[in-house]
Scaffold this active site. Sequence first.
Site, PDB file in Angstrom:
ATOM      1  N   HIS A  24       0.827  -1.250  -0.035  1.00  0.00           N
ATOM      2  CA  HIS A  24       0.211  -0.072   0.057  1.00  0.00           C
ATOM      3  C   HIS A  24       0.906   1.411   0.032  1.00  0.00           C
ATOM      4  CE1 HIS A  24       0.557   1.619   4.298  1.00  0.00           C
ATOM      5  NE2 HIS A  24       0.994   0.081   4.721  1.00  0.00           N
ATOM      6  N   CYS A  25       0.182   2.399  -0.423  1.00  0.00           N
ATOM      7  CA  CYS A  25       0.933   3.799  -0.184  1.00  0.00           C
ATOM      8  C   CYS A  25       0.142   4.754   0.585  1.00  0.00           C
ATOM      9  CB  CYS A  25       1.164   4.464  -1.837  1.00  0.00           C
ATOM     10  SG  CYS A  25      -0.712   4.605  -2.467  1.00  0.00           S
ATOM     11  N   VAL A  26       0.143   5.841   0.509  1.00  0.00           N
ATOM     12  CA  VAL A  26      -0.656   6.626   1.370  1.00  0.00           C
ATOM     13  C   VAL A  26      -1.738   6.573   1.315  1.00  0.00           C
ATOM     14  CG1 VAL A  26      -0.880   9.090   2.047  1.00  0.00           C
ATOM     15  CG2 VAL A  26       1.413   8.346   1.306  1.00  0.00           C
ATOM     16  N   ARG A  28      -3.760   4.159  -1.163  1.00  0.00           N
ATOM     17  CA  ARG A  28      -4.149   3.219  -2.094  1.00  0.00           C
ATOM     18  C   ARG A  28      -3.532   1.753  -1.703  1.00  0.00           C
ATOM     19  NH1 ARG A  28      -2.159   5.906  -7.225  1.00  0.00           N
ATOM     20  NH2 ARG A  28      -1.255   7.047  -5.753  1.00  0.00           N
TER      21      ARG A  28
END
Length: 468
Positions: A24-26, A28
């Site tokens: 995951h990113c910030v 999504r």
Amino acid sequence: MDIRQTAEQIAEAVGSENIAAATHCVTRLRFALNDESKVDKEKLENIDAVKGSFSTNGQFQVVIGQGTVDKVYNELVDVTGIGTSTKEDIKNAAEKKLNPLQKAVKTLADIFIPILPAIVTAGLLMGINNILTGPGIFYDGKSFVDVNTAWKDFADMINVIANTAFAFLPALIGWSAVKKFGGNPLLGIVLGLMLVHPSLLNAWDYGKALEAGKVPHWNLFGLEIQKVGYQGQVLPVLLASYVLAKMEVFLKKKIPDAFQLLIVAPVALLVTGFLSFIVIGPITFGIANWLTDGLVGIFDHFAAVGGLIYGGVYALLVVTGMHHTFLAVDLQLIGSKGGTFLWPMLALSNIAQGSAALAMMFLSKDEKVKGLSFTSAISAYLGITEPALFGVNLRFRFPFICAIIGSAIAGVFITVNKVMASSIGVGGIPGFLSIFPDKWGPFFIGMAIAIVVPFVLTYLFGRVKKVN
């Protein structure tokens, strides 16, 4: 929100056995899937926590939101038993499914995205400098610093800070490119700095020196090599970085560990340096200038057509992920011509997608769609279009088309009026800071077109279509 239940619902919609890797990113969840066609998108979109989903560069991404996505990811790992992965793991897994063109585009994206924060920051600071030094903004025929001389050194210091990223652009690209190609990124920095060394003729003065017949040379045993720097150039450092990284990897395989420190880096940098000044630099410099002149010529003679095509097509480039390749073109135009006419259309395209999404907030009766439309519109107005594109506009299709129409019309207007940006900045409403101040008027009109036309078209079509 029941985090555990949300994770279970996402796993069911995507398919637990279909997940090759996930991270995951910030905002999504990022999946590398075995088969994206097996995703139940309708079920996925109906999950309360999901604000949209899309596929790009071989990754399937699910928009959750900041502050929640990490919790959902942790539960997803537990529910599916897939284990945690890094972003590099996802990229490597996703890259296997890409065709050669997609791999080339992804390579450029992986090189330029890491340096984007420095470029955008420099662009914003240059915008502030433009406001302070641009004549006619605050006073007739004079700049702010002309009238308020106490601010002159303040503006000059901002200019130094802002120009650093562009003056040493090859060093930034060298660091990122050599890292991407598998070499030591510190050697990439040295390579980039070498190409803009102060003892070399400034690339921006090369034309004048060539015309005057005063280009300095090295004489290598009878072979004359021009002592020219590559400030603001993209192609020379990209190719040189590839050569350096591959040579370093080759030498590491052939030379014993005990001698690598003394041999690998010096030999790789020395050979790449000679190749850069003798072969790589002159050839790529010529190619870059030829391509730049050709592009400028097209927009000079067919401005309306160029604006119509690029203004309309840019959103499609974002969908495919190919928009990252044009960052290199923008940087080349800025380095060679002092400004770019492509980037202003990018800013208006983002605004147009935001306006179409905003219209959906007034059309839809679904509270989830309303909320997503509003937040994604604000995001697009500030330069991030993915939530609006994939969460709203492509989902309903007609808002996306209406945004393209508005963006194309705005692109024609600003291109015909020769609007240019001095740098790359935030690709939305704050984008005016990067535009040359004497072109703010037509850019603001273009911005108004990008706001009004997509909104009105989307709203009217939606009323006829009776969107729920």
